[in-house]
Design an enzyme around this catalytic site. Structure first.
Site, short mmCIF file in Angstrom:
data_model
loop_
_atom_site.label_atom_id
_atom_site.label_comp_id
_atom_site.label_asym_id
_atom_site.label_seq_id
_atom_site.Cartn_x
_atom_site.Cartn_y
_atom_site.Cartn_z
N LYS A 102 -0.06 2.05 -35.47
CA LYS A 102 0.41 0.82 -34.80
C LYS A 102 0.19 -0.44 -35.65
O LYS A 102 0.98 -1.37 -35.56
CB LYS A 102 -0.28 0.66 -33.44
CG LYS A 102 0.17 1.70 -32.41
CD LYS A 102 -0.48 1.48 -31.06
CE LYS A 102 -0.06 2.58 -30.08
NZ LYS A 102 -0.61 2.39 -28.74
N ASN A 145 3.72 -1.08 -30.93
CA ASN A 145 3.98 0.29 -30.47
C ASN A 145 5.49 0.54 -30.35
O ASN A 145 5.90 1.63 -29.97
CB ASN A 145 3.30 0.56 -29.12
CG ASN A 145 4.00 -0.08 -27.95
OD1 ASN A 145 4.72 -1.08 -28.13
ND2 ASN A 145 3.83 0.46 -26.77
N MET A 189 -7.42 4.49 -19.66
CA MET A 189 -6.12 4.49 -20.32
C MET A 189 -5.63 5.89 -20.68
O MET A 189 -4.46 6.06 -21.00
CB MET A 189 -6.17 3.61 -21.57
CG MET A 189 -6.27 2.13 -21.26
SD MET A 189 -5.87 1.21 -22.74
CE MET A 189 -6.37 -0.42 -22.23
N GLY A 226 -4.24 6.89 -16.89
CA GLY A 226 -3.33 6.09 -17.71
C GLY A 226 -1.87 6.52 -17.66
O GLY A 226 -1.05 6.01 -18.43
#
Ligand code: ATR
Length: 271
Positions: A66, A87, A215, A238
């Site tokens: 990322k 992302n 998450m 998540g």
């Protein structure tokens, strides 16, 4: 030829993104294909350039690329700038555009799917690594009363407070043992669940009804979710965040907003 997209990462075979985007495409009548692309750890940029040169329109980026993806973009959304990571990339003819939809995905899941508007609440963000940094700007934009960021290495939490201090919500940093008590929302953005630990913070951060979100999803999140439920909190994994960040990316590419509820339900049923 159909417009092509992919999720690029290493590893990437576990990714649910192809299934999610296939459902979005079918639902909205967008004629796209979406695949997985495994990039070598030392070969992200050549892999991406080859994919784009082959006529692809964009991609999602996952661990560990990322930050590198952010660096390759010609233009970046404000939320990508704040996260320092991307992302989502769109391969525009005049240069690549980068976005970061993780934070909006998290906030949309908390506010719309879990029904917990963040305005005025006390939020605890556990973890100041890439995952925590990626969502902080969007959490702030939802105007909670305060956000405390705790991290094993407190300097990283302090750096996040410094880089986001101008955004107008009370921010503070602390070590894990100094996490404040009785929070309204607790978000686990550490990778400790990968190691099987229940929670990196003490249960006093919870109170009855605290929304406690990890998450991760699947077995990786279970320790934290069980810990939260055992202490009277409302656990949430998540998966909703995953679907919501995908919907934001789909909108960034196609200009069309999919309905996330049936996709989240289908994904949950398939797990
Ligand atoms: P990611 O992109 O998933 O956020 P990362 O940037 O490596 O990955 O961040 C991992 C996060 O999990 C960090 O907050 C890390 O704490 P440190 O910054 O102190 O390393 C946290 N973490 C990982 N293992 C941990 C552990 N055993 N106990 C507490 N925190 C841990």
């Amino acid at each position: 030829m159909k417009d092509r997209y992919a999720v690029v990462g290493n590893p990437v075979e576990h990714s649910r993104s192809p299934a999610i985007h296939a459902m979005f495409a079918e639902q909205t009548g967008q004629d796209i294909v979406y695949q997985r692309l495994l990039a070598p750890l030392d070969g992200f940029e050549p892999s991406l350039r080859a994919f784009a040169a082959g006529g692809a329109k964009g991609c999602n980026i996952t661990v560990p690329f990322k930050f590198e993806a952010f660096g390759l973009a010609a233009v970046r959304t404000e939320r990508a700038e704040l996260a320092g990571a991307a992302n989502t990339l769109r391969f525009d003819a005049n240069g690549w555009a980068a976005d970061n939809t993780d934070g909006a995905g998290l906030v949309n899941d908390l506010q719309h799917n879990a029904g917990r508007p963040l305005a005025g609440l006390k939020v605890l963000l556990v973890g100041a690594g890439g995952a925590g940094a990626g969502v902080l700007g969007s959490l702030i934009a939802a105007k909670p009363a305060q956000i405390t960021i705790v991290n094993r290495s407190v300097d990283k939490a302090e750096a996040l407070v410094a880089s986001h201090a101008h955004l107008g919500v009370a921010l503070s940093a602390a070590t894990l043992p100094d996490a404040p008590a009785a929070q309204d929302v607790v978000i686990n953005a550490t990778s400790t669940s990968l190691a099987g630990a229940a929670s990196p913070v003490d249960a006093r951060v919870l109170k009855p009804g605290t929304l406690a979100l990890d998450m991760m999803y699947g077995p990786k999140a279970q320790g934290f979710l069980d810990w939260a439920a055992a202490h009277g909190a409302e656990p949430r994994d998540g998966l909703g965040m995953l679907v919501e960040q995908a919907a934001e990316a789909f909108f960034f590419w196609r200009g069309v907003r999919p309905d996330t509820a049936p996709v989240l339900a289908a994904l949950r049923a398939s797990l």
